[in-house]
Design a protein around this motif. Structure first.
Motif, PDB file in Angstrom:
ATOM      1  N   GLN A 191       0.688  -1.279   0.569  1.00 29.93           N
ATOM      2  CA  GLN A 191      -0.367  -0.529   0.195  1.00 29.93           C
ATOM      3  C   GLN A 191       0.600   1.223   0.083  1.00 29.93           C
ATOM      4  O   GLN A 191       0.871   2.151  -1.170  1.00 29.93           O
ATOM      5  CB  GLN A 191      -0.586   0.011   0.969  1.00 29.93           C
ATOM      6  N   ILE A 192       1.972   0.943   0.937  1.00 30.06           N
ATOM      7  CA  ILE A 192       2.638   2.486   1.146  1.00 30.06           C
ATOM      8  C   ILE A 192       3.326   2.942  -0.357  1.00 30.06           C
ATOM      9  O   ILE A 192       3.989   3.356  -1.116  1.00 30.06           O
ATOM     10  CB  ILE A 192       3.911   2.787   1.970  1.00 30.06           C
ATOM     11  N   ASP A 193       4.095   1.646  -1.320  1.00 29.97           N
ATOM     12  CA  ASP A 193       4.936   1.805  -2.193  1.00 29.97           C
ATOM     13  C   ASP A 193       3.982   2.387  -3.462  1.00 29.97           C
ATOM     14  O   ASP A 193       4.017   3.015  -3.964  1.00 29.97           O
ATOM     15  CB  ASP A 193       5.308   0.420  -2.438  1.00 29.97           C
ATOM     16  N   ARG A 194       2.810   1.907  -3.200  1.00 34.97           N
ATOM     17  CA  ARG A 194       1.834   2.095  -4.478  1.00 34.97           C
ATOM     18  C   ARG A 194       1.438   3.596  -4.353  1.00 34.97           C
ATOM     19  O   ARG A 194       0.995   4.286  -5.341  1.00 34.97           O
ATOM     20  CB  ARG A 194       0.524   1.071  -4.413  1.00 34.97           C
ATOM     21  N   ALA A 195       1.111   3.744  -2.631  1.00 37.16           N
ATOM     22  CA  ALA A 195       0.942   5.077  -2.950  1.00 37.16           C
ATOM     23  C   ALA A 195       1.604   6.322  -2.913  1.00 37.16           C
ATOM     24  O   ALA A 195       1.814   7.645  -3.144  1.00 37.16           O
ATOM     25  CB  ALA A 195      -0.212   5.651  -1.506  1.00 37.16           C
ATOM     26  N   VAL A 196       2.638   6.171  -2.359  1.00 36.88           N
ATOM     27  CA  VAL A 196       3.565   7.101  -2.395  1.00 36.88           C
ATOM     28  C   VAL A 196       5.179   6.750  -3.017  1.00 36.88           C
ATOM     29  O   VAL A 196       6.347   8.256  -2.203  1.00 36.88           O
ATOM     30  CB  VAL A 196       3.731   7.592  -0.692  1.00 36.88           C
ATOM     31  N   GLY A 197       5.755   5.783  -3.615  1.00 36.07           N
ATOM     32  CA  GLY A 197       6.767   5.340  -4.044  1.00 36.07           C
ATOM     33  C   GLY A 197       6.907   6.932  -5.397  1.00 36.07           C
ATOM     34  O   GLY A 197       5.945   6.326  -6.087  1.00 36.07           O
TER      35      GLY A 197
END
Length: 184
Positions: free
Chosen positions: A54-60
């Motif tokens: 989720q973090i990679d998809r949202a703020v990578g």
């Protein structure tokens, strides 16, 4: 699985074998899992994997021009990328989400006319919702540009202008800041 894990709220326990009982969180989802013959539990290990995704998809994110798209479709690291200028590095529009574009497909032909298809094939941060979910700062006397996500507190992206150096790191609790729209 990602949808089920998003329903688990609170901080991580710190034990990869810890099991969250889904029937306590969402009775409907637990009933569907039992009907399909699966246990209505989610291990913390699976929750951690899903949260990282989720973090990679949202703020990578990556700086504009760091990657190029060939005419046939594959994306490659741009060997000619020498970093953003200091003026460009201060702009939110110079950074892109490093995921499959969503907003780019919704742009009009007039908006797409100014874009370079080889470098502008990703979604820009300037169109993120809610607006103001990124903080840009200059560190070390303007030699390092730092972007911080206010949606996923603990994510820090850095770029050294006029060099190839950029990256991001996340040191947070694994909880999305759902109060952000009310804080802005």
């Amino acid at each position: 699985m990602l949808a089920l894990i998003e329903q688990v709220k609170g901080r991580f326990q710190g034990d990869p074998s810890f099991e969250y009982n889904l029937s306590e969180i969402n009775a409907e989802a637990a009933a569907r899992l039992i009907e399909s013959g699966k246990e209505p539990v989610i291990k913390e290990e699976a929750r951690l994997i899903a949260t990282i995704e989720q973090i990679d998809r949202a703020v990578g994110i990556v700086p504009r021009g760091a990657f190029v798209k060939t005419p046939l479709g594959p994306v490659h690291e741009n060997r000619h990328f020498e970093g953003l200028s200091l003026v460009e590095a201060k702009k939110l529009s110079s950074y892109f989400h490093f995921t499959e574009p969503v907003n780019l497909k919704n742009k009009t032909l007039l908006e797409k006319a100014d874009l370079d298809p080889s470098t502008d094939f990703l979604d820009s941060l300037e169109h993120d919702i809610p607006r103001g979910s990124w903080s840009i700062q200059l560190e070390k006397g303007g030699t390092v540009v730092v972007l911080r996500s206010l949606l996923w507190l603990g994510l820090t992206f850095y770029h050294v202008p006029t060099t190839k150096q950029f990256g991001y790191v996340y040191f947070g609790t694994g909880e999305k800041n759902l109060d952000l729209p009310f804080m802005l």
